[in-house]
Design a protein around this motif. Sequence first.
Motif, PDB file in Angstrom:
ATOM      1  N   MET A   1       0.969  -1.294   0.065  1.00  0.00           N
ATOM      2  CA  MET A   1      -0.172   0.165  -0.086  1.00  0.00           C
ATOM      3  C   MET A   1       0.870   1.189  -0.083  1.00  0.00           C
ATOM      4  SD  MET A   1      -2.443   1.457   2.777  1.00  0.00           S
ATOM      5  CE  MET A   1      -3.719   0.582   2.593  1.00  0.00           C
ATOM      6  N   LYS A   2       0.470   2.151  -0.899  1.00  0.00           N
ATOM      7  CA  LYS A   2       1.144   3.581  -0.640  1.00  0.00           C
ATOM      8  C   LYS A   2       0.136   4.334   0.213  1.00  0.00           C
ATOM      9  CE  LYS A   2       3.880   5.249  -3.611  1.00  0.00           C
ATOM     10  NZ  LYS A   2       4.328   6.131  -4.991  1.00  0.00           N
ATOM     11  N   ARG A   3       0.880   5.354   0.977  1.00  0.00           N
ATOM     12  CA  ARG A   3       0.055   6.186   1.782  1.00  0.00           C
ATOM     13  C   ARG A   3       0.532   7.668   1.944  1.00  0.00           C
ATOM     14  NH1 ARG A   3       0.519   4.531   8.166  1.00  0.00           N
ATOM     15  NH2 ARG A   3       2.512   5.435   8.056  1.00  0.00           N
ATOM     16  N   ILE A   4      -0.291   8.401   2.134  1.00  0.00           N
ATOM     17  CA  ILE A   4       0.281   9.806   2.068  1.00  0.00           C
ATOM     18  C   ILE A   4       0.020  10.311   3.646  1.00  0.00           C
ATOM     19  CG2 ILE A   4      -2.080  10.702   1.370  1.00  0.00           C
ATOM     20  CD1 ILE A   4      -0.650  13.160   0.402  1.00  0.00           C
ATOM     21  N   ASP A   5       1.122  11.174   4.212  1.00  0.00           N
ATOM     22  CA  ASP A   5       1.201  11.538   5.492  1.00  0.00           C
ATOM     23  C   ASP A   5       0.634  13.052   5.530  1.00  0.00           C
ATOM     24  OD1 ASP A   5       2.011  12.932   7.473  1.00  0.00           O
ATOM     25  OD2 ASP A   5       3.441  11.386   8.249  1.00  0.00           O
ATOM     26  N   ILE A   6      -0.331  13.428   5.776  1.00  0.00           N
ATOM     27  CA  ILE A   6      -0.701  14.666   5.831  1.00  0.00           C
ATOM     28  C   ILE A   6      -0.708  15.564   7.137  1.00  0.00           C
ATOM     29  CG2 ILE A   6      -2.392  16.665   5.164  1.00  0.00           C
ATOM     30  CD1 ILE A   6      -3.619  14.540   3.237  1.00  0.00           C
ATOM     31  N   ILE A  48      -2.979   6.453  -4.512  1.00  0.00           N
ATOM     32  CA  ILE A  48      -2.518   6.212  -3.207  1.00  0.00           C
ATOM     33  C   ILE A  48      -3.814   5.959  -2.475  1.00  0.00           C
ATOM     34  CG2 ILE A  48      -1.494   7.556  -1.178  1.00  0.00           C
ATOM     35  CD1 ILE A  48       0.352   9.102  -3.239  1.00  0.00           C
ATOM     36  N   ASP A  49      -3.779   4.955  -1.525  1.00  0.00           N
ATOM     37  CA  ASP A  49      -4.872   4.636  -1.150  1.00  0.00           C
ATOM     38  C   ASP A  49      -5.131   4.370   0.520  1.00  0.00           C
ATOM     39  OD1 ASP A  49      -3.424   1.994  -1.037  1.00  0.00           O
ATOM     40  OD2 ASP A  49      -4.726   1.109  -2.167  1.00  0.00           O
ATOM     41  N   GLY A  50      -3.829   4.921   1.185  1.00  0.00           N
ATOM     42  CA  GLY A  50      -3.837   5.242   2.461  1.00  0.00           C
ATOM     43  C   GLY A  50      -3.504   6.508   2.874  1.00  0.00           C
ATOM     44  N   VAL A  51      -3.941   7.069   4.007  1.00  0.00           N
ATOM     45  CA  VAL A  51      -3.702   8.554   4.512  1.00  0.00           C
ATOM     46  C   VAL A  51      -3.350   8.507   6.119  1.00  0.00           C
ATOM     47  CG1 VAL A  51      -6.323   9.029   4.668  1.00  0.00           C
ATOM     48  CG2 VAL A  51      -4.356  10.708   4.588  1.00  0.00           C
ATOM     49  N   VAL A  52      -2.549   8.894   6.395  1.00  0.00           N
ATOM     50  CA  VAL A  52      -2.594   9.050   7.731  1.00  0.00           C
ATOM     51  C   VAL A  52      -2.508  10.845   8.238  1.00  0.00           C
ATOM     52  CG1 VAL A  52       0.121   8.900   7.917  1.00  0.00           C
ATOM     53  CG2 VAL A  52      -0.971   8.974  10.183  1.00  0.00           C
ATOM     54  N   PHE A  53      -3.536  11.249   9.005  1.00  0.00           N
ATOM     55  CA  PHE A  53      -3.503  12.481   9.473  1.00  0.00           C
ATOM     56  C   PHE A  53      -2.681  12.892  10.765  1.00  0.00           C
ATOM     57  CE2 PHE A  53      -7.682  11.794   7.072  1.00  0.00           C
ATOM     58  CZ  PHE A  53      -7.271  12.914   6.016  1.00  0.00           C
ATOM     59  N   THR A  54      -1.551  13.449  10.757  1.00  0.00           N
ATOM     60  CA  THR A  54      -0.696  13.928  11.709  1.00  0.00           C
ATOM     61  C   THR A  54      -0.362  15.412  11.880  1.00  0.00           C
ATOM     62  OG1 THR A  54       1.185  13.873  10.182  1.00  0.00           O
ATOM     63  CG2 THR A  54       0.685  11.560  11.125  1.00  0.00           C
ATOM     64  N   GLY A  55       0.594  15.690  12.596  1.00  0.00           N
ATOM     65  CA  GLY A  55       0.534  16.898  13.029  1.00  0.00           C
ATOM     66  C   GLY A  55       2.202  17.353  13.330  1.00  0.00           C
ATOM     67  N   GLY A  56       2.420  18.207  14.525  1.00  0.00           N
ATOM     68  CA  GLY A  56       1.381  18.662  15.571  1.00  0.00           C
ATOM     69  C   GLY A  56       0.503  17.643  15.894  1.00  0.00           C
ATOM     70  N   GLU A  57      -0.686  18.255  16.604  1.00  0.00           N
ATOM     71  CA  GLU A  57      -1.581  17.139  17.094  1.00  0.00           C
ATOM     72  C   GLU A  57      -2.824  17.539  16.228  1.00  0.00           C
ATOM     73  OE1 GLU A  57      -2.151  14.988  18.841  1.00  0.00           O
ATOM     74  OE2 GLU A  57      -4.080  15.220  18.575  1.00  0.00           O
ATOM     75  N   PRO A  58      -3.248  16.424  15.410  1.00  0.00           N
ATOM     76  CA  PRO A  58      -4.500  16.651  14.503  1.00  0.00           C
ATOM     77  C   PRO A  58      -5.702  16.774  14.966  1.00  0.00           C
ATOM     78  CG  PRO A  58      -3.669  14.248  14.579  1.00  0.00           C
ATOM     79  CD  PRO A  58      -2.478  14.949  15.064  1.00  0.00           C
ATOM     80  N   THR A  59      -5.780  16.228  16.295  1.00  0.00           N
ATOM     81  CA  THR A  59      -7.093  16.227  17.081  1.00  0.00           C
ATOM     82  C   THR A  59      -7.619  17.910  17.457  1.00  0.00           C
ATOM     83  OG1 THR A  59      -6.548  15.855  19.176  1.00  0.00           O
ATOM     84  CG2 THR A  59      -7.237  13.894  17.516  1.00  0.00           C
ATOM     85  N   MET A  60      -6.404  18.828  17.145  1.00  0.00           N
ATOM     86  CA  MET A  60      -6.884  20.165  17.374  1.00  0.00           C
ATOM     87  C   MET A  60      -7.176  20.909  16.567  1.00  0.00           C
ATOM     88  SD  MET A  60      -3.852  21.190  20.103  1.00  0.00           S
ATOM     89  CE  MET A  60      -4.686  22.637  20.475  1.00  0.00           C
TER      90      MET A  60
END
Length: 304
Positions: A1-6, A48-60
């Motif tokens: 799998m390919k994944r984007i980190d945003i 690309i069929d995976g994504v990870v939401f990161t930061g910093g703190e993504p829940t903010m």
Amino acid sequence: MKRIDIKIGFECNNLCDFCAQGHKRDSAARKTPAQIRALLDDARRRGIDGVVFTGGEPTMHPWLLGAVRHAAKTGFSAIQVQTNGRRFAYPDYCRRLKAAGVTEMGPSLHGATAAVHEGLTKAPGSFAQVVKGIANCKALGLYVLTNTVVTSRNYKDMPALARLLVRLGADQFQLAFVHMVGTAWEKRRELVPRKTDALPYMKEALDIGRAAGLLCHTEAVPFCLMAGYEDCVAERIIPEGPVSDADFYLESYGDYRRDQGKTKRAGCRRCRWFSECEGPWKEYPELYGWDEFRPVPAGKGRRR
Ligand code: SF4
């Protein structure tokens, strides 16, 4: 799998000593919904069929739920939120993330007690919130994979942490050896242990996790230090793909790690793992030298 980190924003309600993002919280802007949508749409167009939401703190980020919904709508099959985990203490927030389409919850836990965890996060109450958060996610049937940053202050706690994660029902954990960038660089003399001092505790944690059926990995620990645990080297399973950071876009985080972030020495060419190994982050041998890393002769070490 390919994944984007945003990396959707750099604010954070923790003040972790080891924060790889350093002081970006003071200057980097949040991504707008339009920017996030454009990144997701472009990634899907490129398969690309995976994504990870990161930061910093993504829940903010006030639009995290919208981002997850958009990712689900556009066909991402793996949608992860990688977080300090504190907001998962609110069951309704976890329910809303699940309804939006998240498939993997990725909270961070850095010790088996409040004293150890909060000694690193500098956020009173954060330990109880993450523990409750993991339980909330599991009660909803969500997949939970945790991340732990291994430092001088918590490495002896790794077996107890593994036992806690097993009790909480986590599905997977990763023990990431501290990377000397951001504030971890500024505090490197107090935060970074020698890998050979930390590894007995990390391996005991892997034994505990694996015996309980969890998927367990270490990150930034080369194969020559992982004899008998080669199947736990995280770099073997980290998805390839781009990273959208504060003000730059990396086409391949894997290429960045292998070509710029990590390093090997000339003697590594004799090692049976040379082609697969990424070596340590380059800052580590600058601090402690190379004597811990001994090329593994052909025929030694398991290949899985
Ligand atoms: S290539 Fe070098 S760093 Fe990697 S496992 Fe072999 S000796 Fe260790």
